[in-house]
Scaffold this motif. Structure first.
Motif, mmCIF file in Angstrom:
data_model
loop_
_atom_site.group_PDB
_atom_site.id
_atom_site.type_symbol
_atom_site.label_atom_id
_atom_site.label_comp_id
_atom_site.label_asym_id
_atom_site.label_seq_id
_atom_site.Cartn_x
_atom_site.Cartn_y
_atom_site.Cartn_z
ATOM 1 N N UNK A 9 0.867 -1.187 0.000
ATOM 2 C CA UNK A 9 0.000 0.000 0.000
ATOM 3 C C UNK A 9 0.900 1.231 0.000
ATOM 4 N N UNK A 10 0.520 2.250 -0.776
ATOM 5 C CA UNK A 10 1.289 3.487 -0.858
ATOM 6 C C UNK A 10 1.353 4.221 0.469
ATOM 7 N N UNK A 11 2.119 5.294 0.499
ATOM 8 C CA UNK A 11 2.345 6.051 1.722
ATOM 9 C C UNK A 11 1.257 7.047 2.025
ATOM 10 N N UNK A 12 1.626 8.072 2.766
ATOM 11 C CA UNK A 12 0.618 9.047 3.172
ATOM 12 C C UNK A 12 0.978 10.481 2.804
ATOM 13 N N UNK A 13 1.852 10.669 1.822
ATOM 14 C CA UNK A 13 2.137 12.043 1.419
ATOM 15 C C UNK A 13 0.893 12.643 0.770
ATOM 16 N N UNK A 46 8.751 16.382 -3.312
ATOM 17 C CA UNK A 46 8.614 16.587 -1.873
ATOM 18 C C UNK A 46 10.001 16.825 -1.293
ATOM 19 N N UNK A 47 10.041 17.389 -0.081
ATOM 20 C CA UNK A 47 11.349 17.619 0.542
ATOM 21 C C UNK A 47 11.897 16.304 1.107
ATOM 22 N N UNK A 48 13.149 16.339 1.526
ATOM 23 C CA UNK A 48 13.813 15.124 2.029
ATOM 24 C C UNK A 48 13.094 14.532 3.236
ATOM 25 N N UNK A 49 12.595 15.378 4.121
ATOM 26 C CA UNK A 49 11.921 14.902 5.333
ATOM 27 C C UNK A 49 10.674 14.092 4.987
ATOM 28 N N UNK A 50 9.849 14.605 4.088
ATOM 29 C CA UNK A 50 8.644 13.882 3.660
ATOM 30 C C UNK A 50 9.042 12.612 2.916
ATOM 31 N N UNK A 51 10.061 12.717 2.067
ATOM 32 C CA UNK A 51 10.505 11.560 1.280
ATOM 33 C C UNK A 51 10.920 10.412 2.200
ATOM 34 N N UNK A 52 11.681 10.724 3.242
ATOM 35 C CA UNK A 52 12.178 9.689 4.152
ATOM 36 C C UNK A 52 11.048 8.965 4.875
ATOM 37 N N UNK A 53 9.914 9.608 5.071
ATOM 38 C CA UNK A 53 8.761 9.004 5.750
ATOM 39 C C UNK A 53 7.833 8.281 4.772
#
Length: 190
Positions: A9-13, A46-53
């Protein structure tokens, strides 16, 4: 599909996470509005912080929208062929597999898949297919070599039908030859 793929299942961005420049991402709503059978570029970042999550797709993975307002768009997908990993939003399935990515994506655009997904779809205002249920989808899988041959043929048809720079000139040339043939037939007297 369970035999050849892992479905995540995909993420939550969300759209609010988009930035002007950053790491590439695909939002589920873009899949049925902007992407075709395959893509190697994203529209958003997306920024690095969002990408990492985020949940991510790698080259060759299929990114599929599992939520839509109609049965036609639910399960729209694109084969990710870009060089870098991408963040993927919620309402998606990331399909990791060991087959030809474009073959898989073409299959997911076929009538055979449409018939199967209709049985899995649920909802009235919002149509959804649970990613884990996709594992039961039956896919005809020829050898990798045959998949590549089929993709080559379908890519040529897709280009003729959808690429204005190659399709229209090819169609004009075909019609010109047809015109010349019939002109010569009509003007040949014995």
């Amino acid at each position: 599909m369970d035999d050849i793929a892992t479905i995540i299942r995909g993420g939550n961005l969300q759209k609010k996470d988009f930035v002007e420049n950053g790491r590439p991402c695909i939002h589920y709503g873009q899949i049925y509005t902007h992407f075709g059978v395959s893509s190697n570029k994203t529209l958003t970042f997306v920024n690095d912080e969002v990408f990492e999550k985020s949940k991510t797709a790698k080259t060759g993975d299929i990114v599929m929208a599992v939520t839509s307002e109609n049965i036609e768009d639910v399960c729209s997908c694109t084969a990710w062929l870009g060089d870098e990993e991408i963040a993927v939003s919620g309402h998606t399935a990331i399909i990791k597999h060991n087959q030809n990515a474009k073959y898989m994506s073409y299959f997911f655009h076929s009538n055979s898949f449409f018939v199967q997904k209709k049985k899995l779809a649920h909802g009235t205002k919002v149509i959804e297919v649970t990613p884990s249920k996709l594992g039961g989808i039956e896919i005809m899988l020829p050898t990798i070599e045959e998949q590549e041959r089929i993709v080559s043929i379908l890519d040529r048809f897709d280009s003729l039908c959808n690429d204005i720079t190659s399709g229209i000139p090819a169609e004009i040339e075909a019609r010109q030859k047809q015109y010349e043939y019939y002109r010569d037939k009509l003007l040949t007297f014995e």
